[in-house]
Design an enzyme around this catalytic site. Structure first.
Site, PDB file in Angstrom:
ATOM      1  N   HIS A  14      12.779  89.985 -63.376  1.00  0.00           N
ATOM      2  CA  HIS A  14      13.552  89.067 -62.545  1.00  0.00           C
ATOM      3  C   HIS A  14      13.198  87.621 -62.885  1.00  0.00           C
ATOM      4  O   HIS A  14      12.306  87.336 -63.664  1.00  0.00           O
ATOM      5  CB  HIS A  14      13.377  89.355 -61.042  1.00  0.00           C
ATOM      6  N   CYS A  33       7.881  81.480 -62.155  1.00  0.00           N
ATOM      7  CA  CYS A  33       8.881  82.486 -61.775  1.00  0.00           C
ATOM      8  C   CYS A  33      10.303  82.042 -62.098  1.00  0.00           C
ATOM      9  O   CYS A  33      11.237  82.830 -62.014  1.00  0.00           O
ATOM     10  CB  CYS A  33       8.754  82.815 -60.294  1.00  0.00           C
ATOM     11  N   HIS A  39      10.608  87.704 -66.218  1.00  0.00           N
ATOM     12  CA  HIS A  39       9.268  88.299 -66.291  1.00  0.00           C
ATOM     13  C   HIS A  39       9.305  89.573 -65.463  1.00  0.00           C
ATOM     14  O   HIS A  39      10.241  89.782 -64.675  1.00  0.00           O
ATOM     15  CB  HIS A  39       8.204  87.323 -65.779  1.00  0.00           C
ATOM     16  N   HIS A  41       7.641  92.868 -63.007  1.00  0.00           N
ATOM     17  CA  HIS A  41       6.693  93.294 -61.970  1.00  0.00           C
ATOM     18  C   HIS A  41       6.714  94.813 -61.899  1.00  0.00           C
ATOM     19  O   HIS A  41       7.755  95.435 -62.117  1.00  0.00           O
ATOM     20  CB  HIS A  41       7.085  92.766 -60.591  1.00  0.00           C
ATOM     21  N   ASP A  79      15.020 100.413 -61.370  1.00  0.00           N
ATOM     22  CA  ASP A  79      13.940 100.691 -62.315  1.00  0.00           C
ATOM     23  C   ASP A  79      14.357 100.355 -63.748  1.00  0.00           C
ATOM     24  O   ASP A  79      15.425 100.794 -64.205  1.00  0.00           O
ATOM     25  CB  ASP A  79      13.542 102.161 -62.214  1.00  0.00           C
ATOM     26  N   HIS A  80      13.516  99.588 -64.432  1.00  0.00           N
ATOM     27  CA  HIS A  80      13.772  99.163 -65.812  1.00  0.00           C
ATOM     28  C   HIS A  80      15.068  98.374 -65.962  1.00  0.00           C
ATOM     29  O   HIS A  80      15.727  98.422 -66.997  1.00  0.00           O
ATOM     30  CB  HIS A  80      13.740 100.365 -66.779  1.00  0.00           C
ATOM     31  N   GLU A 124       5.250  93.096 -54.543  1.00  0.00           N
ATOM     32  CA  GLU A 124       5.565  92.519 -55.846  1.00  0.00           C
ATOM     33  C   GLU A 124       4.307  92.501 -56.714  1.00  0.00           C
ATOM     34  O   GLU A 124       4.371  92.660 -57.931  1.00  0.00           O
ATOM     35  CB  GLU A 124       6.108  91.105 -55.645  1.00  0.00           C
TER      36      GLU A 124
HETATM   37 NI    NI Z   1       8.173  87.335 -60.161  1.00  0.00          NI
END
Ligand code: NI
Length: 135
Positions: A14, A33, A39, A41, A79-80, A124
């Site tokens: 995200h 961010c 990036h 998580h 997911d992914h 997160e």
């Molecule tokens: Ni983040």
């Protein structure tokens, strides 16, 4: 009232940004961010259902059933994936943990057949999480 929890883990990319703000203001607010190339998580999602114990099954809700609901409506879509671009129910949403908790609640609430959705908690990182209880 008994509370049961299903925990799921998923990984997503995200980038945080408010499109109403300038790049400078977004960078000021979100720092790393806001980096343009996204990036990742490893998110942990905990969904709590509250209710009375069904005397026939001994369950509030069959957790296998709750798992299937979460997989179909949330995990399978996130997911992914890139949360800014790839997820139908996150279109136009700045994917902070707070906004994700509310969006995931909205995805799940009509699918909980027994008991009632009590809370959605999304981690997160190990140390940062947001929780939503529907109000
Ligand atoms: Ni983040």
């Amino acid at each position: 009232m008994v509370y049961v929890t299903r925990r799921e883990v998923f990984s997503s990319a995200h980038r945080l940004l408010n499109p109403a703000l300038s790049d400078e203001e977004n960078y000021e607010l979100y720092d790393k961010c806001f980096s343009p190339n996204y990036h990742g998580h490893n998110y942990v999602l905990e969904v709590v259902v509250a209710g009375d114990i069904d005397p026939r099954t001994g369950y509030v809700i069959d957790l296998k059933h709750l798992k299937d609901i979460m997989k179909k409506n949330v995990i399978g879509k996130m997911d992914h994936r890139n949360l800014n671009t790839d997820v139908d129910f996150l279109q136009g949403i700045n994917p902070t943990a707070e906004n994700l908790a509310v969006a995931i609640w909205n995805q799940l609430v009509s699918h909980i057949p027994q008991g009632k959705l009590y809370s959605v908690k999304i981690y997160e990182t190990e140390n940062n999480y947001a929780e939503y209880k529907g109000e």
